[in-house]
Design an enzyme around this catalytic site. Structure first.
Site, PDB file in Angstrom:
ATOM      1  N   ALA A 224     100.917 -38.213  79.032  1.00  0.00           N
ATOM      2  CA  ALA A 224     100.955 -38.586  80.414  1.00  0.00           C
ATOM      3  C   ALA A 224     101.544 -39.913  80.622  1.00  0.00           C
ATOM      4  O   ALA A 224     101.229 -40.729  79.995  1.00  0.00           O
ATOM      5  CB  ALA A 224      99.543 -38.146  81.096  1.00  0.00           C
ATOM      6  N   CYS A 225     102.014 -39.999  81.875  1.00  0.00           N
ATOM      7  CA  CYS A 225     102.358 -41.196  82.398  1.00  0.00           C
ATOM      8  C   CYS A 225     101.407 -42.402  82.212  1.00  0.00           C
ATOM      9  O   CYS A 225     100.174 -42.069  82.315  1.00  0.00           O
ATOM     10  CB  CYS A 225     102.831 -41.182  84.037  1.00  0.00           C
ATOM     11  SG  CYS A 225     103.387 -42.825  84.680  1.00  0.00           S
ATOM     12  N   PRO A 226     101.775 -43.452  81.786  1.00  0.00           N
ATOM     13  CA  PRO A 226     103.052 -44.176  81.610  1.00  0.00           C
ATOM     14  C   PRO A 226     103.481 -43.973  80.002  1.00  0.00           C
ATOM     15  O   PRO A 226     104.582 -44.597  79.881  1.00  0.00           O
ATOM     16  CB  PRO A 226     102.902 -45.408  81.892  1.00  0.00           C
ATOM     17  CG  PRO A 226     101.324 -45.967  81.245  1.00  0.00           C
ATOM     18  CD  PRO A 226     100.803 -44.578  81.599  1.00  0.00           C
TER      19      PRO A 226
END
Length: 189
Positions: free
Chosen positions: A15-17
C-alpha cells in the site's frame, strides 16, 4: 505492440507509499532512458505513479490493467532533468486538523482513493482523489485554508505541490495522515 522494459519492480500487495518508495529506489539505480515496469495491486498507485513522475521530472508512459494487477510504465529522464520531491511546507499535524473541523474558510481535502474515503473519513472533508485533482481543483476555493490529507502524507505532499503551482496559497500538507488519525470519523458503509 509490446513495450521493451529494462527493469521490473514488484510492488504487488503493498500500500501507499511503498510502491513509490520501491520505484524511487530502482530509478536511482537505472540509467537515463531505461524503462521501468512497476507491478502493483494498490489502486491508488495509478495516481501515485503519475504524480511522482511529474514531480520528479521522470516520464510516466502509461498504465495497463490485468485482473487485479496494475502495470505502470515509467522512463527515467536524464539526471539533469530529474529532481527530488521536496517536503511541502507548511506541514500540519493531525491535531492541527482536528481543531479545524467545521471551521469556516477551511477545506479538508482528502486525496485518497474513493474506497479508502468511503470507509473512514474526517467529517466534512472533500474527496478529490490525487488522480483527479488537476481536473477538479475548480471545486476548491483559493480563499480557503486547504488541509490536504491522505493515508501517510505522501500523496498529500504531491497534491500540495500541485495546488501551490496552480495558485493556492494557503495549503498545508497533513502528516502523518489517516494511518494515525484518532479524531472523529464517518463512513458510508
Amino acid at each position: 505492440m509490446s513495450i521493451k522494459v529494462d527493469h521490473v519492480v514488484d510492488a504487488k500487495g503493498l500500500a501507499c507509499p511503498m510502491p513509490v518508495v520501491k520505484t524511487k529506489k530502482m530509478m536511482d539505480q537505472i540509467d537515463a532512458g531505461q524503462v521501468l515496469l512497476v507491478e502493483a495491486t494498490d489502486r491508488g498507485s495509478l495516481a501515485d505513479m503519475k504524480g511522482w513522475a511529474k514531480n520528479t521530472g521522470n516520464q510516466y508512459l502509461g498504465s495497463k490493467e490485468d485482473g487485479d494487477v496494475l502495470f505502470h510504465y515509467l522512463r527515467k529522464s536524464d539526471d539533469a532533468d530529474t529532481k527530488e520531491i521536496e517536503e511541502f511546507e507548511p506541514v500540519a499535524s493531525n491535531d492541527d486538523v482536528k481543531s479545524k473541523i467545521g471551521e469556516s474558510g477551511v477545506t479538508i481535502l482528502d486525496v485518497r482513493e474513493p474506497a479508502e474515503y468511503t470507509f473512514s473519513r474526517i467529517p466534512g472533508s472533500v474527496s478529490i482523489p490525487m488522480g483527479e485533482l488537476e481536473e477538479r481543483m475548480d471545486e476548491l476555493s483559493k480563499e480557503d485554508d486547504v488541509y490536504v490529507i491522505c493515508r501517510t502524507g505522501s500523496r498529500s505532499n504531491m497534491a500540495s505541490h500541485t495546488l501551490k503551482e496552480k495558485g493556492f496559497d494557503k495549503v498545508h500538507n497533513v502528516k502523518p495522515g489517516m494511518t494515525e488519525w484518532d479524531g472523529p470519523v464517518e463512513s458510508t458503509e
